[in-house]
Design an enzyme around this catalytic site. Sequence first.
Site, PDB file in Angstrom:
ATOM      1  N   LYS A   1    -107.922  -8.477 -94.974  1.00  0.00           N
ATOM      2  CA  LYS A   1    -108.269  -7.135 -94.497  1.00  0.00           C
ATOM      3  C   LYS A   1    -107.504  -6.065 -95.270  1.00  0.00           C
ATOM      4  O   LYS A   1    -108.016  -4.964 -95.499  1.00  0.00           O
ATOM      5  CB  LYS A   1    -107.997  -7.017 -93.003  1.00  0.00           C
TER       6      LYS A   1
ATOM      7  N   SER B   1    -108.923  -2.936 -83.180  1.00  0.00           N
ATOM      8  CA  SER B   1    -107.882  -3.768 -82.600  1.00  0.00           C
ATOM      9  C   SER B   1    -108.512  -5.111 -82.211  1.00  0.00           C
ATOM     10  O   SER B   1    -109.517  -5.522 -82.794  1.00  0.00           O
ATOM     11  CB  SER B   1    -107.285  -3.060 -81.382  1.00  0.00           C
TER      12      SER B   1
ATOM     13  N   TYR C   1    -106.067 -13.852 -92.806  1.00  0.00           N
ATOM     14  CA  TYR C   1    -106.952 -12.813 -92.269  1.00  0.00           C
ATOM     15  C   TYR C   1    -106.383 -11.429 -92.538  1.00  0.00           C
ATOM     16  O   TYR C   1    -107.085 -10.538 -93.045  1.00  0.00           O
ATOM     17  CB  TYR C   1    -107.143 -13.032 -90.771  1.00  0.00           C
TER      18      TYR C   1
ATOM     19  N   THR D   1    -116.675 -14.675 -79.106  1.00  0.00           N
ATOM     20  CA  THR D   1    -115.881 -15.485 -80.033  1.00  0.00           C
ATOM     21  C   THR D   1    -114.394 -15.258 -79.831  1.00  0.00           C
ATOM     22  O   THR D   1    -113.601 -16.208 -79.799  1.00  0.00           O
ATOM     23  CB  THR D   1    -116.266 -15.151 -81.482  1.00  0.00           C
TER      24      THR D   1
END
Length: 248
Positions: A158, A185, A154, A191
């Site tokens: 990003k 943040s 992840y 989720t």
Amino acid sequence: MAGRLTGRTAVVTGGSTGIGQEIARRLAVEGADIAVADIDPADETRDLVAETGRRFFSDKVDVSDEDAIVGFAARVRRELGTADILVNNAAVVLPAGIDHVTFDEWRSTFAVNVDGPFLTSRAFLPDLKESGSGRVINITSASYWTPPPAFVSYVSAKGALNGFTSVLATGLAVHGITVNGVAASLVRTATASENMSESFFEQTVRMQNIKRVQMPADVSGVVAFLASDDAAFITGQIVVADGGGTRR
């Protein structure tokens, strides 16, 4: 009273829930018609947009599927006209370190988080050029600067999205298109609450200057600003909206 985005059409990927849903709602409040691409139904988002009186269109789309994205762009033009604003928000989060993430999982994370913004930006590029003041806003993550080791795919994705934002801003400025990112943040969504422990939220808050959990509205307000004429001279930037957690 007209909003800052009256007369414009905004496309939001991953807009059926969470941050994407709040972005869609906020842009509608500002006057934009809304198109949502998501693998899940966007009925709730449709109702929120309807409350603002703006037009809405949604479709079930896998943003990593080129044919699906091209078809979606064509349907948006038919239903709402050409798009002026593109918010690349769709993402997947895989909480696994390098010892546990498989190559297939790594690839699937990049497919949504990086390939998706590339494919969607390319599909809507003719619209953004026609707009004359097009906006691309990529939702990235402050975790790039404070990376938790258990999110290797992840955070890496990003980081790639940050680079994509920079190079796209350079290439598209000649067309009057601005390209920026918003690095959030840990945001309190349904989720995130299901997949992250409460202690992780508390740890994140301790790292911040602003001592509360970040909410979707903390992201959508920044997106609305970047989508507006108020941000016409801002491009190639990653706006870090993380309560001061990274103190950049």
